[in-house]
Design a protein around this motif. Structure first.
Motif, PDB file in Angstrom:
ATOM      1  N   TRP A 102      -6.952   6.351   3.318  1.00 56.11           N
ATOM      2  CA  TRP A 102      -7.615   5.569   4.369  1.00 56.11           C
ATOM      3  C   TRP A 102      -7.759   6.385   5.659  1.00 56.11           C
ATOM      4  O   TRP A 102      -8.822   6.387   6.289  1.00 56.11           O
ATOM      5  CB  TRP A 102      -6.822   4.290   4.657  1.00 56.11           C
ATOM      6  N   ILE A 103      -6.679   7.052   6.036  1.00 52.30           N
ATOM      7  CA  ILE A 103      -6.711   7.849   7.263  1.00 52.30           C
ATOM      8  C   ILE A 103      -7.800   8.908   7.170  1.00 52.30           C
ATOM      9  O   ILE A 103      -8.634   9.063   8.075  1.00 52.30           O
ATOM     10  CB  ILE A 103      -5.335   8.502   7.530  1.00 52.30           C
ATOM     11  N   ARG A 104      -7.824   9.644   6.092  1.00 59.20           N
ATOM     12  CA  ARG A 104      -8.797  10.728   5.945  1.00 59.20           C
ATOM     13  C   ARG A 104     -10.227  10.212   5.880  1.00 59.20           C
ATOM     14  O   ARG A 104     -11.139  10.845   6.413  1.00 59.20           O
ATOM     15  CB  ARG A 104      -8.458  11.561   4.725  1.00 59.20           C
ATOM     16  N   LEU A 105     -10.424   9.068   5.252  1.00 60.41           N
ATOM     17  CA  LEU A 105     -11.762   8.475   5.181  1.00 60.41           C
ATOM     18  C   LEU A 105     -12.255   8.083   6.568  1.00 60.41           C
ATOM     19  O   LEU A 105     -13.360   8.457   6.981  1.00 60.41           O
ATOM     20  CB  LEU A 105     -11.739   7.259   4.256  1.00 60.41           C
ATOM     21  N   VAL A 106     -11.433   7.357   7.290  1.00 53.44           N
ATOM     22  CA  VAL A 106     -11.826   6.884   8.628  1.00 53.44           C
ATOM     23  C   VAL A 106     -12.040   8.067   9.573  1.00 53.44           C
ATOM     24  O   VAL A 106     -13.033   8.117  10.321  1.00 53.44           O
ATOM     25  CB  VAL A 106     -10.773   5.903   9.183  1.00 53.44           C
ATOM     26  N   VAL A 107     -11.150   9.036   9.540  1.00 50.15           N
ATOM     27  CA  VAL A 107     -11.270  10.196  10.427  1.00 50.15           C
ATOM     28  C   VAL A 107     -12.528  10.993  10.113  1.00 50.15           C
ATOM     29  O   VAL A 107     -13.235  11.436  11.030  1.00 50.15           O
ATOM     30  CB  VAL A 107     -10.000  11.080  10.351  1.00 50.15           C
ATOM     31  N   ALA A 108     -12.853  11.172   8.843  1.00 52.06           N
ATOM     32  CA  ALA A 108     -14.059  11.920   8.473  1.00 52.06           C
ATOM     33  C   ALA A 108     -15.308  11.251   9.024  1.00 52.06           C
ATOM     34  O   ALA A 108     -16.184  11.912   9.592  1.00 52.06           O
ATOM     35  CB  ALA A 108     -14.158  12.059   6.953  1.00 52.06           C
ATOM     36  N   VAL A 109     -15.388   9.940   8.878  1.00 56.05           N
ATOM     37  CA  VAL A 109     -16.562   9.199   9.366  1.00 56.05           C
ATOM     38  C   VAL A 109     -16.653   9.274  10.889  1.00 56.05           C
ATOM     39  O   VAL A 109     -17.725   9.552  11.450  1.00 56.05           O
ATOM     40  CB  VAL A 109     -16.513   7.729   8.881  1.00 56.05           C
TER      41      VAL A 109
ATOM     42  N   MET B  98       0.859  -1.174   0.000  1.00 54.22           N
ATOM     43  CA  MET B  98       0.000   0.000   0.000  1.00 54.22           C
ATOM     44  C   MET B  98       0.905   1.237   0.000  1.00 54.22           C
ATOM     45  O   MET B  98       1.801   1.359   0.817  1.00 54.22           O
ATOM     46  CB  MET B  98      -0.885  -0.024   1.256  1.00 54.22           C
ATOM     47  N   THR B  99       0.637   2.130  -0.917  1.00 52.01           N
ATOM     48  CA  THR B  99       1.458   3.334  -1.026  1.00 52.01           C
ATOM     49  C   THR B  99       1.145   4.318   0.089  1.00 52.01           C
ATOM     50  O   THR B  99       0.107   4.240   0.747  1.00 52.01           O
ATOM     51  CB  THR B  99       1.233   4.029  -2.380  1.00 52.01           C
ATOM     52  N   HIS B 100       2.049   5.252   0.257  1.00 56.95           N
ATOM     53  CA  HIS B 100       1.873   6.311   1.253  1.00 56.95           C
ATOM     54  C   HIS B 100       0.595   7.110   0.977  1.00 56.95           C
ATOM     55  O   HIS B 100      -0.158   7.437   1.891  1.00 56.95           O
ATOM     56  CB  HIS B 100       3.106   7.226   1.216  1.00 56.95           C
ATOM     57  N   VAL B 101       0.336   7.396  -0.280  1.00 54.91           N
ATOM     58  CA  VAL B 101      -0.839   8.187  -0.662  1.00 54.91           C
ATOM     59  C   VAL B 101      -2.125   7.404  -0.387  1.00 54.91           C
ATOM     60  O   VAL B 101      -3.129   7.967   0.054  1.00 54.91           O
ATOM     61  CB  VAL B 101      -0.747   8.611  -2.144  1.00 54.91           C
ATOM     62  N   GLU B 102      -2.101   6.098  -0.621  1.00 55.14           N
ATOM     63  CA  GLU B 102      -3.278   5.284  -0.340  1.00 55.14           C
ATOM     64  C   GLU B 102      -3.548   5.222   1.168  1.00 55.14           C
ATOM     65  O   GLU B 102      -4.700   5.294   1.607  1.00 55.14           O
ATOM     66  CB  GLU B 102      -3.105   3.878  -0.899  1.00 55.14           C
TER      67      GLU B 102
ATOM     68  N   ILE C  79      -3.631  14.872  10.778  1.00 55.45           N
ATOM     69  CA  ILE C  79      -2.224  15.283  10.729  1.00 55.45           C
ATOM     70  C   ILE C  79      -1.376  14.375  11.619  1.00 55.45           C
ATOM     71  O   ILE C  79      -0.320  13.884  11.199  1.00 55.45           O
ATOM     72  CB  ILE C  79      -2.074  16.756  11.138  1.00 55.45           C
ATOM     73  N   VAL C  80      -1.836  14.132  12.837  1.00 56.47           N
ATOM     74  CA  VAL C  80      -1.086  13.284  13.767  1.00 56.47           C
ATOM     75  C   VAL C  80      -0.980  11.856  13.231  1.00 56.47           C
ATOM     76  O   VAL C  80       0.078  11.225  13.307  1.00 56.47           O
ATOM     77  CB  VAL C  80      -1.737  13.313  15.173  1.00 56.47           C
ATOM     78  N   ALA C  81      -2.069  11.346  12.661  1.00 60.91           N
ATOM     79  CA  ALA C  81      -2.043   9.987  12.122  1.00 60.91           C
ATOM     80  C   ALA C  81      -1.086   9.880  10.938  1.00 60.91           C
ATOM     81  O   ALA C  81      -0.355   8.884  10.800  1.00 60.91           O
ATOM     82  CB  ALA C  81      -3.445   9.558  11.706  1.00 60.91           C
ATOM     83  N   GLU C  82      -1.054  10.892  10.088  1.00 61.08           N
ATOM     84  CA  GLU C  82      -0.126  10.878   8.953  1.00 61.08           C
ATOM     85  C   GLU C  82       1.325  10.984   9.417  1.00 61.08           C
ATOM     86  O   GLU C  82       2.211  10.330   8.864  1.00 61.08           O
ATOM     87  CB  GLU C  82      -0.474  11.979   7.966  1.00 61.08           C
TER      88      GLU C  82
ATOM     89  N   GLY D  21     -14.994  10.801  -1.939  1.00 58.41           N
ATOM     90  CA  GLY D  21     -13.670  10.972  -2.533  1.00 58.41           C
ATOM     91  C   GLY D  21     -12.686   9.934  -2.034  1.00 58.41           C
ATOM     92  O   GLY D  21     -11.896   9.381  -2.805  1.00 58.41           O
ATOM     93  N   GLY D  22     -12.726   9.647  -0.735  1.00 62.63           N
ATOM     94  CA  GLY D  22     -11.836   8.643  -0.160  1.00 62.63           C
ATOM     95  C   GLY D  22     -12.129   7.245  -0.670  1.00 62.63           C
ATOM     96  O   GLY D  22     -11.215   6.485  -1.015  1.00 62.63           O
TER      97      GLY D  22
END
Length: 142
Positions: free
Chosen positions: A9-16, A1-5, A56-59, A127-128
């Motif tokens: 995932w992080i942004r999708l989970v955090v948004a939900v 899994m790439t860094h961008v992918e 940001i912290v998760a990334e 989008g995610g």
């Protein structure tokens, strides 16, 4: 899994999770009363700000855990990001139109703010999901 992918995932989970926490906070404050009377502004701002901070912290954590991971973004990554942005933008437009119509109809600010926040969240989620699906499969050919 790439860094961008992983970032998708992080942004999708955090948004939900952030939106779910916001809804729970507002419903608890309502305690069976009318929703427009609930003080929602602080919960909304904390939810949005918290989501940004957690992302940001998760990334950063992801980068610390795997410091040797390649952060090179290639043409495919850019195309996937563009497709995800275009897919999610539909909900931003829907939210803006809904807010404009609700405002013109004289709806309460509570409903307008919550429709806008819901559409922002749906935009991030759609989008995610688009990004993740395309990473797992392939870019559509036009």
């Amino acid at each position: 899994m790439t860094h961008v992918e992983k970032r998708a995932w992080i942004r999708l989970v955090v948004a939900v999770l952030a939106y779910a926490a916001y809804v729970v906070a507002v419903l608890r404050r309502a305690d069976g009363g009318p929703l427009p009377d609930v003080p929602y502004t602080a919960a909304l701002l904390w939810s949005v700000g918290g989501a940004i901070a957690v992302s940001i912290v998760a990334e950063i954590g992801m980068a610390i855990v795997n410091p040797r991971a390649s952060r090179v973004v290639d043409v495919r990554d850019r195309e996937i990001d563009r497709l995800g942005e275009h897919t999610g933008q539909a909900f931003v437009v829907i939210g803006a139109l809904a807010a404009m119509l609700m405002s013109m109809a004289g709806w309460d600010r509570f409903w307008i703010a919550n429709v806008v926040y819901l559409c922002f969240t749906l935009s991030a989620v759609l989008g995610g999901i688009t990004r993740i699906v395309v990473y797992r499969r392939s870019l559509p050919e036009w």
